[in-house]
Write a protein that holds these residues in place. Structure first.
Motif, PDB file in Angstrom:
ATOM      1  N   PRO A 130       0.837  -1.207   0.000  1.00 34.51           N
ATOM      2  CA  PRO A 130       0.000   0.000   0.000  1.00 34.51           C
ATOM      3  C   PRO A 130       0.871   1.256   0.000  1.00 34.51           C
ATOM      4  CG  PRO A 130      -0.715  -1.539   1.710  1.00 34.51           C
ATOM      5  CD  PRO A 130       0.585  -2.053   1.183  1.00 34.51           C
ATOM      6  N   ILE A 131       0.382   2.299  -0.664  1.00 31.88           N
ATOM      7  CA  ILE A 131       1.112   3.565  -0.676  1.00 31.88           C
ATOM      8  C   ILE A 131       0.131   4.699  -0.369  1.00 31.88           C
ATOM      9  CG2 ILE A 131       0.844   3.945  -3.180  1.00 31.88           C
ATOM     10  CD1 ILE A 131       3.729   5.114  -3.123  1.00 31.88           C
ATOM     11  N   SER A 132       0.590   5.656   0.420  1.00 30.52           N
ATOM     12  CA  SER A 132      -0.271   6.806   0.733  1.00 30.52           C
ATOM     13  C   SER A 132      -0.227   7.797  -0.422  1.00 30.52           C
ATOM     14  CB  SER A 132       0.217   7.494   2.008  1.00 30.52           C
ATOM     15  OG  SER A 132       1.475   8.126   1.759  1.00 30.52           O
ATOM     16  N   ARG A 133      -1.254   8.614  -0.479  1.00 32.03           N
ATOM     17  CA  ARG A 133      -1.299   9.672  -1.493  1.00 32.03           C
ATOM     18  C   ARG A 133      -0.050  10.557  -1.394  1.00 32.03           C
ATOM     19  NH1 ARG A 133      -6.387  13.694  -2.580  1.00 32.03           N
ATOM     20  NH2 ARG A 133      -5.221  15.583  -3.050  1.00 32.03           N
ATOM     21  N   GLU A 134       0.333  10.881  -0.177  1.00 26.70           N
ATOM     22  CA  GLU A 134       1.490  11.760   0.032  1.00 26.70           C
ATOM     23  C   GLU A 134       2.769  11.132  -0.538  1.00 26.70           C
ATOM     24  OE1 GLU A 134      -1.769  12.968   2.134  1.00 26.70           O
ATOM     25  OE2 GLU A 134      -0.806  11.012   2.428  1.00 26.70           O
ATOM     26  N   ASP A 135       2.953   9.841  -0.273  1.00 25.87           N
ATOM     27  CA  ASP A 135       4.156   9.170  -0.755  1.00 25.87           C
ATOM     28  C   ASP A 135       4.159   9.041  -2.275  1.00 25.87           C
ATOM     29  OD1 ASP A 135       5.092   8.978   1.798  1.00 25.87           O
ATOM     30  OD2 ASP A 135       4.643   6.834   2.059  1.00 25.87           O
ATOM     31  N   MET A 136       2.974   8.793  -2.855  1.00 23.08           N
ATOM     32  CA  MET A 136       2.903   8.688  -4.315  1.00 23.08           C
ATOM     33  C   MET A 136       3.206  10.034  -4.966  1.00 23.08           C
ATOM     34  SD  MET A 136       2.566   6.944  -7.039  1.00 23.08           S
ATOM     35  CE  MET A 136       1.722   5.372  -6.842  1.00 23.08           C
ATOM     36  N   VAL A 137       2.635  11.104  -4.427  1.00 25.40           N
ATOM     37  CA  VAL A 137       2.901  12.440  -4.984  1.00 25.40           C
ATOM     38  C   VAL A 137       4.389  12.777  -4.847  1.00 25.40           C
ATOM     39  CG1 VAL A 137       2.435  14.914  -4.748  1.00 25.40           C
ATOM     40  CG2 VAL A 137       0.549  13.271  -4.634  1.00 25.40           C
ATOM     41  N   ALA A 138       4.985  12.375  -3.730  1.00 22.74           N
ATOM     42  CA  ALA A 138       6.420  12.608  -3.528  1.00 22.74           C
ATOM     43  C   ALA A 138       7.239  11.897  -4.602  1.00 22.74           C
ATOM     44  CB  ALA A 138       6.838  12.152  -2.141  1.00 22.74           C
ATOM     45  N   LYS A 139       6.848  10.673  -4.947  1.00 26.83           N
ATOM     46  CA  LYS A 139       7.554   9.940  -6.003  1.00 26.83           C
ATOM     47  C   LYS A 139       7.409  10.664  -7.343  1.00 26.83           C
ATOM     48  CE  LYS A 139       7.362   5.160  -4.263  1.00 26.83           C
ATOM     49  NZ  LYS A 139       8.818   4.876  -4.275  1.00 26.83           N
ATOM     50  N   ILE A 140       6.175  11.064  -7.668  1.00 24.11           N
ATOM     51  CA  ILE A 140       5.923  11.709  -8.960  1.00 24.11           C
ATOM     52  C   ILE A 140       6.676  13.035  -9.064  1.00 24.11           C
ATOM     53  CG2 ILE A 140       4.130  12.796 -10.392  1.00 24.11           C
ATOM     54  CD1 ILE A 140       2.179  10.631  -9.310  1.00 24.11           C
ATOM     55  N   LYS A 141       6.654  13.820  -8.005  1.00 24.78           N
ATOM     56  CA  LYS A 141       7.270  15.157  -8.077  1.00 24.78           C
ATOM     57  C   LYS A 141       8.801  15.101  -8.026  1.00 24.78           C
ATOM     58  CE  LYS A 141       7.411  16.616  -3.228  1.00 24.78           C
ATOM     59  NZ  LYS A 141       6.831  17.451  -2.177  1.00 24.78           N
ATOM     60  N   SER A 142       9.349  13.922  -7.671  1.00 25.40           N
ATOM     61  CA  SER A 142      10.816  13.812  -7.602  1.00 25.40           C
ATOM     62  C   SER A 142      11.468  13.730  -8.983  1.00 25.40           C
ATOM     63  CB  SER A 142      11.209  12.579  -6.779  1.00 25.40           C
ATOM     64  OG  SER A 142      10.917  11.389  -7.490  1.00 25.40           O
ATOM     65  N   HIS A 143      10.647  13.578 -10.030  1.00 35.80           N
ATOM     66  CA  HIS A 143      11.186  13.447 -11.389  1.00 35.80           C
ATOM     67  C   HIS A 143      11.016  14.743 -12.175  1.00 35.80           C
ATOM     68  CE1 HIS A 143      11.664   9.075 -11.041  1.00 35.80           C
ATOM     69  NE2 HIS A 143      10.540   9.101 -10.345  1.00 35.80           N
ATOM     70  N   PRO A 144      12.011  15.100 -12.987  1.00 34.34           N
ATOM     71  CA  PRO A 144      11.855  16.272 -13.848  1.00 34.34           C
ATOM     72  C   PRO A 144      10.855  16.002 -14.960  1.00 34.34           C
ATOM     73  CG  PRO A 144      13.915  15.139 -14.353  1.00 34.34           C
ATOM     74  CD  PRO A 144      13.321  14.450 -13.153  1.00 34.34           C
ATOM     75  N   SER A 145      10.408  17.060 -15.606  1.00 32.17           N
ATOM     76  CA  SER A 145       9.482  16.912 -16.727  1.00 32.17           C
ATOM     77  C   SER A 145      10.163  16.186 -17.878  1.00 32.17           C
ATOM     78  CB  SER A 145       9.025  18.301 -17.183  1.00 32.17           C
ATOM     79  OG  SER A 145       8.173  18.185 -18.292  1.00 32.17           O
TER      80      SER A 145
END
Length: 240
Positions: A130-145
């Motif tokens: 399971p992953i929290s919304r916060e952790d998933m957003v953190a993963k997504i935002k850690s990458h450049p466009s």
């Protein structure tokens, strides 16, 4: 269109018998014409280990077909004026790269440039938990466009994961409830819903790959794909 005159039922039956005889696949099929079912076939097992055969009603994880449901939910919110196709992602997740330039429509069309979190090298190591919304957003935002928004298209699960969170935030409802309210109840889909842990006793098929016999696949926790891939259904419901 397909009808009994224009396709050979016996040939199709024979094809599936052959696939099953040689153990080359396990699947359910439903063919509709004019809004009603004209052919159905099911081969293989919902649970190989326990010898539970699949049947016409067996429900499968439908993977990325879930995105069509998510897009409908988002468009219902557009219809209701809760959001616009031009709304920038920065209204919700300003920390994502280029959020101020990315629109809801670009996310729906995979034209956002947001890195697909399922492409992380270690994805399979964490996708079963399971992953929290916060952790998933953190993963997504850690990458450049990946590219300038709107300049090209590149398939990214992150778009639909974020759209799930946005729909939940706008309505204060779970995405499971939104899918039920806007799609399943309206279309009388009784075997379609936001999935959880696979339960063969509830006529849900486990997932398998073929490697010298059927090997059970990794079971992704549904909090990971969310609206990008968390829906369960069967062929008849999907055709409906």
């Amino acid at each position: 269109g397909i009808n009994a005159q224009s396709f050979d039922v016996e040939k199709l039956d024979s094809f599936f018998r052959s696939v099953e005889t040689f153990d080359h696949g396990m699947n359910s099929l439903s063919v509709f014409r004019g809004g009603r079912e004209v052919y159905t076939n099911t081969i293989g097992f919902a649970d190989v280990e326990n010898g539970m055969r699949a049947n016409a009603g067996t429900k499968y994880r439908i993977g990325s077909i879930s995105k069509t449901f998510t897009a409908v939910v988002v468009m219902k919110l557009v219809e209701q004026g809760k959001i616009s196709l031009d709304t920038p992602l920065s209204d919700f997740f300003p920390e994502v790269a280029n959020a101020d330039k990315i629109t809801i429509e670009q996310m729906l069309r995979h034209q956002s440039g947001i890195f697909s979190v399922t492409n992380e090298p270690d994805y399979l190591e964490w996708a079963a938990r399971p992953i929290s919304r916060e952790d998933m957003v953190a993963k997504i935002k850690s990458h450049p466009s990946e590219f300038e928004p709107g300049t090209t298209s590149d398939y990214s699960n992150s778009n639909y994961i974020l759209l799930t969170y946005i729909a939940e935030e706008l309505t204060d409802k779970s995405f499971a409830d939104l899918v039920q309210t806007y799609i399943c109840e309206v279309c009388n889909l009784e075997d379609t819903y936001y999935g959880g842990k696979i339960d063969p006793d509830n006529n849900e098929a486990l997932s398998y790959g073929k490697y010298n016999g059927w090997v059970k696949g990794m079971e992704t926790d549904m909090s990971v794909p969310a609206g990008a891939g968390a829906i369960v259904s069967n062929p008849k419901d999907l055709n409906t």
